[in-house]
Motif scaffolding. Sequence first.
Motif, PDB file in Angstrom:
ATOM      1  N   ASN A 120      -0.843  -9.961  -8.026  1.00  0.00           N
ATOM      2  CA  ASN A 120      -0.043  -9.610  -9.144  1.00  0.00           C
ATOM      3  C   ASN A 120      -0.633  -8.020  -9.579  1.00  0.00           C
ATOM      4  O   ASN A 120       0.261  -7.317 -10.214  1.00  0.00           O
ATOM      5  CB  ASN A 120      -0.144 -10.674 -10.291  1.00  0.00           C
ATOM      6  N   MET A 121      -1.741  -7.857  -9.226  1.00  0.00           N
ATOM      7  CA  MET A 121      -2.311  -6.525  -9.534  1.00  0.00           C
ATOM      8  C   MET A 121      -1.781  -5.596  -8.641  1.00  0.00           C
ATOM      9  O   MET A 121      -1.285  -4.316  -9.009  1.00  0.00           O
ATOM     10  CB  MET A 121      -3.819  -6.479  -9.235  1.00  0.00           C
ATOM     11  N   HIS A 122      -1.722  -5.885  -7.289  1.00  0.00           N
ATOM     12  CA  HIS A 122      -0.554  -4.829  -6.444  1.00  0.00           C
ATOM     13  C   HIS A 122       0.657  -4.710  -6.897  1.00  0.00           C
ATOM     14  O   HIS A 122       1.309  -3.589  -7.053  1.00  0.00           O
ATOM     15  CB  HIS A 122      -0.504  -5.563  -5.077  1.00  0.00           C
ATOM     16  N   ALA A 123       1.376  -5.660  -7.323  1.00  0.00           N
ATOM     17  CA  ALA A 123       2.804  -5.627  -7.884  1.00  0.00           C
ATOM     18  C   ALA A 123       2.524  -4.854  -9.053  1.00  0.00           C
ATOM     19  O   ALA A 123       3.642  -3.797  -9.412  1.00  0.00           O
ATOM     20  CB  ALA A 123       3.128  -7.040  -8.507  1.00  0.00           C
ATOM     21  N   ASP A 124       1.705  -4.875 -10.047  1.00  0.00           N
ATOM     22  CA  ASP A 124       1.356  -4.028 -11.317  1.00  0.00           C
ATOM     23  C   ASP A 124       1.646  -2.519 -10.975  1.00  0.00           C
ATOM     24  O   ASP A 124       2.100  -1.777 -11.459  1.00  0.00           O
ATOM     25  CB  ASP A 124       0.393  -4.652 -12.269  1.00  0.00           C
ATOM     26  N   LEU A 125       0.787  -2.238  -9.934  1.00  0.00           N
ATOM     27  CA  LEU A 125       0.594  -0.998  -9.460  1.00  0.00           C
ATOM     28  C   LEU A 125       1.751  -0.450  -8.844  1.00  0.00           C
ATOM     29  O   LEU A 125       2.146   0.577  -9.091  1.00  0.00           O
ATOM     30  CB  LEU A 125      -0.675  -0.889  -8.393  1.00  0.00           C
ATOM     31  N   GLY A 126       2.529  -1.332  -8.140  1.00  0.00           N
ATOM     32  CA  GLY A 126       3.696  -0.764  -7.404  1.00  0.00           C
ATOM     33  C   GLY A 126       4.490  -0.491  -8.556  1.00  0.00           C
ATOM     34  O   GLY A 126       5.386   0.597  -8.436  1.00  0.00           O
ATOM     35  N   GLU A 127       4.794  -1.123  -9.708  1.00  0.00           N
ATOM     36  CA  GLU A 127       5.477  -0.799 -10.897  1.00  0.00           C
ATOM     37  C   GLU A 127       5.138   0.482 -11.489  1.00  0.00           C
ATOM     38  O   GLU A 127       6.030   1.206 -11.879  1.00  0.00           O
ATOM     39  CB  GLU A 127       5.658  -2.111 -11.925  1.00  0.00           C
ATOM     40  N   ALA A 128       3.947   0.881 -11.471  1.00  0.00           N
ATOM     41  CA  ALA A 128       3.251   1.777 -12.095  1.00  0.00           C
ATOM     42  C   ALA A 128       3.905   3.278 -11.164  1.00  0.00           C
ATOM     43  O   ALA A 128       4.564   4.332 -11.671  1.00  0.00           O
ATOM     44  CB  ALA A 128       2.168   1.935 -12.016  1.00  0.00           C
ATOM     45  N   TYR A 129       3.874   2.962  -9.625  1.00  0.00           N
ATOM     46  CA  TYR A 129       4.314   3.906  -8.848  1.00  0.00           C
ATOM     47  C   TYR A 129       5.939   3.985  -8.884  1.00  0.00           C
ATOM     48  O   TYR A 129       6.303   5.293  -8.967  1.00  0.00           O
ATOM     49  CB  TYR A 129       4.199   3.408  -7.565  1.00  0.00           C
ATOM     50  N   VAL A 130       6.454   3.081  -9.308  1.00  0.00           N
ATOM     51  CA  VAL A 130       8.023   3.191  -9.508  1.00  0.00           C
ATOM     52  C   VAL A 130       8.506   4.195 -10.679  1.00  0.00           C
ATOM     53  O   VAL A 130       9.125   4.969 -10.721  1.00  0.00           O
ATOM     54  CB  VAL A 130       8.785   1.840  -9.728  1.00  0.00           C
ATOM     55  N   GLU A 131       7.674   3.937 -11.843  1.00  0.00           N
ATOM     56  CA  GLU A 131       7.940   4.677 -13.125  1.00  0.00           C
ATOM     57  C   GLU A 131       7.512   5.880 -12.842  1.00  0.00           C
ATOM     58  O   GLU A 131       8.094   7.052 -13.428  1.00  0.00           O
ATOM     59  CB  GLU A 131       6.906   3.990 -14.173  1.00  0.00           C
ATOM     60  N   ALA A 132       6.441   6.232 -12.069  1.00  0.00           N
ATOM     61  CA  ALA A 132       6.314   7.702 -11.556  1.00  0.00           C
ATOM     62  C   ALA A 132       7.073   8.192 -10.552  1.00  0.00           C
ATOM     63  O   ALA A 132       6.983   9.514 -10.217  1.00  0.00           O
ATOM     64  CB  ALA A 132       4.770   7.795 -11.337  1.00  0.00           C
ATOM     65  N   GLY A 133       8.011   7.627 -10.021  1.00  0.00           N
ATOM     66  CA  GLY A 133       9.021   8.035  -9.081  1.00  0.00           C
ATOM     67  C   GLY A 133       8.481   7.947  -7.720  1.00  0.00           C
ATOM     68  O   GLY A 133       9.039   8.414  -6.653  1.00  0.00           O
ATOM     69  N   GLY A 134       7.302   7.374  -7.389  1.00  0.00           N
ATOM     70  CA  GLY A 134       6.759   7.236  -6.042  1.00  0.00           C
ATOM     71  C   GLY A 134       7.262   5.738  -5.384  1.00  0.00           C
ATOM     72  O   GLY A 134       6.476   4.698  -5.331  1.00  0.00           O
ATOM     73  N   VAL A 135       8.625   5.628  -5.228  1.00  0.00           N
ATOM     74  CA  VAL A 135       9.044   4.405  -4.442  1.00  0.00           C
ATOM     75  C   VAL A 135       8.513   3.915  -3.445  1.00  0.00           C
ATOM     76  O   VAL A 135       8.230   2.650  -3.216  1.00  0.00           O
ATOM     77  CB  VAL A 135      10.582   4.448  -4.488  1.00  0.00           C
ATOM     78  N   GLN A 137       5.412   4.464  -2.330  1.00  0.00           N
ATOM     79  CA  GLN A 137       4.104   4.164  -2.676  1.00  0.00           C
ATOM     80  C   GLN A 137       3.970   2.736  -3.185  1.00  0.00           C
ATOM     81  O   GLN A 137       3.295   1.783  -2.743  1.00  0.00           O
ATOM     82  CB  GLN A 137       3.104   4.997  -3.455  1.00  0.00           C
ATOM     83  N   ALA A 138       5.183   2.411  -4.047  1.00  0.00           N
ATOM     84  CA  ALA A 138       5.457   1.337  -4.561  1.00  0.00           C
ATOM     85  C   ALA A 138       5.719   0.299  -3.649  1.00  0.00           C
ATOM     86  O   ALA A 138       5.238  -0.902  -3.785  1.00  0.00           O
ATOM     87  CB  ALA A 138       6.442   1.204  -5.578  1.00  0.00           C
ATOM     88  N   ILE A 139       6.645   0.427  -2.578  1.00  0.00           N
ATOM     89  CA  ILE A 139       6.782  -0.366  -1.399  1.00  0.00           C
ATOM     90  C   ILE A 139       5.524  -0.848  -0.609  1.00  0.00           C
ATOM     91  O   ILE A 139       5.318  -2.053  -0.262  1.00  0.00           O
ATOM     92  CB  ILE A 139       7.987   0.014  -0.547  1.00  0.00           C
ATOM     93  N   GLU A 140       4.741  -0.041  -0.477  1.00  0.00           N
ATOM     94  CA  GLU A 140       3.275  -0.488  -0.031  1.00  0.00           C
ATOM     95  C   GLU A 140       2.653  -1.394  -0.760  1.00  0.00           C
ATOM     96  O   GLU A 140       1.812  -2.121  -0.134  1.00  0.00           O
ATOM     97  CB  GLU A 140       2.364   0.876   0.468  1.00  0.00           C
ATOM     98  N   GLN A 141       2.754  -0.907  -2.183  1.00  0.00           N
ATOM     99  CA  GLN A 141       2.042  -1.996  -2.894  1.00  0.00           C
ATOM    100  C   GLN A 141       2.389  -3.324  -2.900  1.00  0.00           C
ATOM    101  O   GLN A 141       1.887  -4.456  -2.676  1.00  0.00           O
ATOM    102  CB  GLN A 141       1.910  -1.706  -4.268  1.00  0.00           C
ATOM    103  N   PHE A 142       3.933  -3.394  -2.769  1.00  0.00           N
ATOM    104  CA  PHE A 142       4.711  -4.907  -3.062  1.00  0.00           C
ATOM    105  C   PHE A 142       4.409  -5.508  -1.570  1.00  0.00           C
ATOM    106  O   PHE A 142       4.285  -6.532  -1.489  1.00  0.00           O
ATOM    107  CB  PHE A 142       6.039  -4.772  -3.408  1.00  0.00           C
ATOM    108  N   GLU A 143       4.296  -4.582  -0.587  1.00  0.00           N
ATOM    109  CA  GLU A 143       3.948  -5.197   0.682  1.00  0.00           C
ATOM    110  C   GLU A 143       2.914  -5.945   0.729  1.00  0.00           C
ATOM    111  O   GLU A 143       2.507  -6.969   1.327  1.00  0.00           O
ATOM    112  CB  GLU A 143       4.074  -4.213   1.867  1.00  0.00           C
ATOM    113  N   ALA A 144       1.725  -5.102   0.295  1.00  0.00           N
ATOM    114  CA  ALA A 144       0.377  -5.899   0.175  1.00  0.00           C
ATOM    115  C   ALA A 144       0.540  -7.128  -0.808  1.00  0.00           C
ATOM    116  O   ALA A 144      -0.386  -8.278  -0.321  1.00  0.00           O
ATOM    117  CB  ALA A 144      -0.734  -4.849  -0.562  1.00  0.00           C
ATOM    118  N   ALA A 145       1.092  -7.072  -1.769  1.00  0.00           N
ATOM    119  CA  ALA A 145       1.335  -8.293  -2.714  1.00  0.00           C
ATOM    120  C   ALA A 145       2.114  -9.530  -1.882  1.00  0.00           C
ATOM    121  O   ALA A 145       1.401 -10.613  -1.942  1.00  0.00           O
ATOM    122  CB  ALA A 145       2.109  -7.961  -3.845  1.00  0.00           C
TER     123      ALA A 145
END
Length: 241
Positions: A120-135, A137-145
């Motif tokens: 869930n922490m990886h997912a939260d960080l992924g959403e933060a990347y999405v908000e910042a325009g880093g899709v 990087q977000a994908i990498e976080q959701f892959e880890a999740a």
Amino acid sequence: MDARPDRQVARAKERLDAGDAYGAIHLLREVVATGRAFADAHHLLGLAYAAIDQKAEALAEFDRALELNPRYVDAYLNRVVTLNDLGRYDEASAAFAAARGLGAVDHTGFSAPVASQLANMHADLGEAYVEAGGVRQAIEQFEAAVALRPEFLDLHFRLARLRLSEGDAAGARRDLEAILAARPDYAAAQASFGMACYLTGDVAAARAAWEACREKDPGSPKIAAYLSLLERTRGEGRRAG
């Protein structure tokens, strides 16, 4: 209703924390009615039912949460409490033993609760990347999740949608196939699967997926638009020939 079920669930949690169990139940029933509810929504609905002393309904929701996520420790423990309240003591003891077993280290190298928290922490960080325009990087976080908790289908679905947004239809299709193998009735995943198939050139699979969606929800304007897209594509192909 909010487009994303997780936001609706967050609103319901705020209602429940404020003592408005009926308001929480109303919001969560809306989520459940869409067919997009995950374990968290059912668990929270169980808590809301328990708060108004509807024990049987609460137990049913905890059971549903565990069907969707068999490693959901909080759902196990709240199920134990509810079984005790209902006087079903033998079942409560068995449920408690099962919950205690979840504290063991699993394939991730962490205990189940820790692995779930990390996912869930990886997912939260992924959403933060999405908000910042880093899709990406977000994908990498959701892959880890998803690697930590593949059974968390909401996180896996979010990964698939992010892949689609980045043009990785083949990767999204693989994700969506895995989701539908675990939960064939997940309508939103089936609709997205159809789009992934369409974008990879598999029109027959796209049509089959969207026809199945239309059978479940004949009035869906989105599915009607998708099927209309296929008809237009077929018509243009005939004219070109």
